[in-house]
Every structure is written in structure tokens, then in C-alpha cells.
Write an enzyme that holds these catalytic residues in place. Structure first.
Site, mmCIF file in Angstrom:
data_model
loop_
_atom_site.group_PDB
_atom_site.id
_atom_site.type_symbol
_atom_site.label_atom_id
_atom_site.label_comp_id
_atom_site.label_asym_id
_atom_site.label_seq_id
_atom_site.Cartn_x
_atom_site.Cartn_y
_atom_site.Cartn_z
ATOM 1 N N GLN B 84 0.891 -1.159 0.000
ATOM 2 C CA GLN B 84 0.000 0.000 0.000
ATOM 3 C C GLN B 84 0.934 1.215 0.000
ATOM 4 O O GLN B 84 1.457 1.596 1.042
ATOM 5 C CB GLN B 84 -0.937 -0.067 1.204
ATOM 6 C CG GLN B 84 -1.665 -1.420 1.220
ATOM 7 C CD GLN B 84 -2.802 -1.579 2.225
ATOM 8 O OE1 GLN B 84 -3.798 -2.197 1.909
ATOM 9 N NE2 GLN B 84 -2.655 -1.057 3.412
ATOM 10 N N HIS B 95 6.766 3.999 6.048
ATOM 11 C CA HIS B 95 7.982 3.205 5.842
ATOM 12 C C HIS B 95 7.544 2.076 4.896
ATOM 13 O O HIS B 95 6.638 1.306 5.245
ATOM 14 C CB HIS B 95 8.440 2.653 7.204
ATOM 15 C CG HIS B 95 9.747 1.923 7.205
ATOM 16 N ND1 HIS B 95 10.621 1.974 8.265
ATOM 17 C CD2 HIS B 95 10.341 1.118 6.297
ATOM 18 C CE1 HIS B 95 11.686 1.225 8.010
ATOM 19 N NE2 HIS B 95 11.536 0.690 6.816
ATOM 20 N N HIS B 97 6.597 -1.102 3.205
ATOM 21 C CA HIS B 97 6.530 -2.478 3.729
ATOM 22 C C HIS B 97 5.694 -3.360 2.818
ATOM 23 O O HIS B 97 4.675 -2.939 2.298
ATOM 24 C CB HIS B 97 6.029 -2.527 5.177
ATOM 25 C CG HIS B 97 4.710 -1.862 5.426
ATOM 26 N ND1 HIS B 97 4.539 -0.498 5.406
ATOM 27 C CD2 HIS B 97 3.496 -2.368 5.728
ATOM 28 C CE1 HIS B 97 3.281 -0.198 5.682
ATOM 29 N NE2 HIS B 97 2.615 -1.318 5.864
ATOM 30 N N HIS B 99 3.390 -6.542 2.545
ATOM 31 C CA HIS B 99 2.567 -7.502 3.285
ATOM 32 C C HIS B 99 2.673 -8.861 2.598
ATOM 33 O O HIS B 99 2.483 -8.958 1.383
ATOM 34 C CB HIS B 99 1.087 -7.085 3.245
ATOM 35 C CG HIS B 99 0.746 -5.870 4.039
ATOM 36 N ND1 HIS B 99 0.388 -5.927 5.361
ATOM 37 C CD2 HIS B 99 0.691 -4.560 3.695
ATOM 38 C CE1 HIS B 99 0.123 -4.702 5.798
ATOM 39 N NE2 HIS B 99 0.302 -3.852 4.812
#
Lengths: 150, 150
Positions: B84, B95, B97, B99
Site C-alpha cells: 500500500q 515506511h 513495507h 505484506h
């Protein structure tokens, strides 16, 4: 480059706007949002785990380049980047592909509806010809995008 | 390694099950499905476009390794892999990331509900302490995963 293989599909060169050493990027016949494009390894492997290290590196450096391009070109402010890796995650085309979707405020009534649409996008039973964009429309978009990369 | 920075959060080393030259992987305090983990660059940059080429390569080779591990360890058959990237895509932790969610048949009543949960996962207003797993539970899972990588 006349055609490229995308799982069980054959993709016309006119829909492809970028080809690198190991990857390619194509416009979508049924974009969920304007600028929804796909980035794939050239080698038609089914699962993410099947990619070689150099294919992973090339796929995501290409995705990064494509993501920046469509975010700007379609006047978006964010991006949804997703892989549906395997049938239980909604994958139907048996060829690894990264969905890149430019996002902007209010593009969906519920922000997460984008994912409902993304899952439906890949489903064969929802994939009726009458909903596809024309080959000309796709070629024009691919050509626009390609021009900005070269 | 006592703690690691994850955007505005500080992550305890006990929740981190893999650290590479440029990336790290951590278990989740509120997993959407069993084995839902996150992979991040060590450098706390906000957007995917901010990553350097070597960070992109390391992030996704780490993601590939972590994805194979959690799919096997949690007896899953598919994976949802998603970023996202930006507020309009549902990002709240500033930050980058990735998933990684192990998926299996019937894990959600509607296959795409996983994404609704994923969006809610990141929302601050849904992020109440009472719903978090204990530090011990997270440390035990991270330790299990780490053991299989070494």
C-alpha cells in the site's frame, strides 16, 4: 516482437509499453482504475517462488519504473501494488504478474473496494469480451506510456 | 540488534525473524491471517519510488524467501503479496513495507475480504492495544520462523 506470451494468453506487441532484459509491462484490457497496468517476467512461470534471483531483481526494478510513470501520467498520488500468487489468492492467469494501480483520493467509495475489483478482474467468468477496451485504445495508451520512457 | 525502526514505530528485535544486508522481516501484532508478516527496507523511506536499486533487489529477494517460508510453515497453498504505497492506497506507517499473507481455500468467506482486512490492519483508529498479540507470542513465532531460515 510480434507477440508475447502471458500465461494462457497471447499479448499483442501493441499493448506492451516496456520490455527489459527479463520483464515486460503491458496495458490492461479491463483496467480497474485508469492506468492499471501489469508487469511480468518474460519467462512464463506460474508462481513467485519459481523466479530466479535475476528475474526477481529485474521484475521489481521494472515495477518501480512503471509505478513512477503511471502515478505521474495518470495524475495519481499513491499506488496499489499487488501479486495474487496462486489460485487461493485469486490468480487465474498462470504467469506471475504484478498489478500496478495509480490511486487518488475518492477513486473508490470505500478505499479498499479497489481490491474487490482487482479480484474480479482476474476471474474468467467475469472476463467477457464486451467489457474489454478496443485494441486501438490499448495501443494508443501503450504508445503514450512508451514515449515517456524513451 | 536491540530495536529496529519501522516508520513512526520502534520494533523489538524479538519480533524480527530475518535481517539481511538491506532489509528485515517481522511478525505482526495483528495478523490478518496466520503467518501474515511484513518485509521492509532497513532504511526508513516512505515511498516505493524512494528505494535505491540495490534496496529494491534485496527487498524482493527477501520477500521471495519469506513468502516461501510462511506458505510452507502455515500449511498454505497461495500467497497475497501487497504494497500500500501512499496514503490514498491505505498506507499509514510511513515506511515501505510488503505484506505477505499465506492463503488457503476457505480462509475468507469472500476470497477478496482479505484486502478489506488488510486495509483495516493499517488504520490507526482500528489499532487498539487490546487486539494485539502478546510480545511473548510474537517472539515465539519469530523464533520458530528464524530457526527454519538458519
Amino acid at each position: 516482437m510480434a507477440t508475447l506470451r502471458f500465461g494462457q494468453h497471447v499479448i499483442k506487441a501493441s499493448a506492451v509499453f516496456l520490455q527489459t532484459e527479463l520483464s515486460f509491462a503491458l496495458v490492461n484490457r479491463k483496467p480497474v482504475v485508469p492506468g492499471h497496468v501489469l508487469v511480468c517476467p518474460l519467462r512464463p512461470v506460474e508462481r513467485f517462488r519459481d523466479l530466479l534471483p535475476e528475474e526477481v531483481a529485474d521484475l521489481f526494478s521494472t515495477t518501480q519504473r512503471v509505478a513512477a510513470l503511471v502515478e505521474t501520467h495518470f495524475n495519481a498520488t499513491s499506488l496499489t501494488i499487488a501479486i495474487q500468487d496462486g489460485p487461493e489468492a485469486g490468480q487465474t492467469v498462470k504467469h506471475v504478474h504484478v498489478h500496478v494501480l495509480p490511486r487518488k483520493a475518492g477513486d473508490f467509495q470505500r478505499n479498499d473496494s479497489v481490491y474487490d475489483e482487482l479480484q474480479k478482474h482476474d476471474r474468467e467468468d467475469e472476463d467477457v469480451h464486451s467489457k474489454w477496451r478496443t485494441e486501438e485504445e490499448m495501443a494508443a495508451e501503450a504508445s503514450d506510456l512508451s514515449r515517456q520512457l524513451h
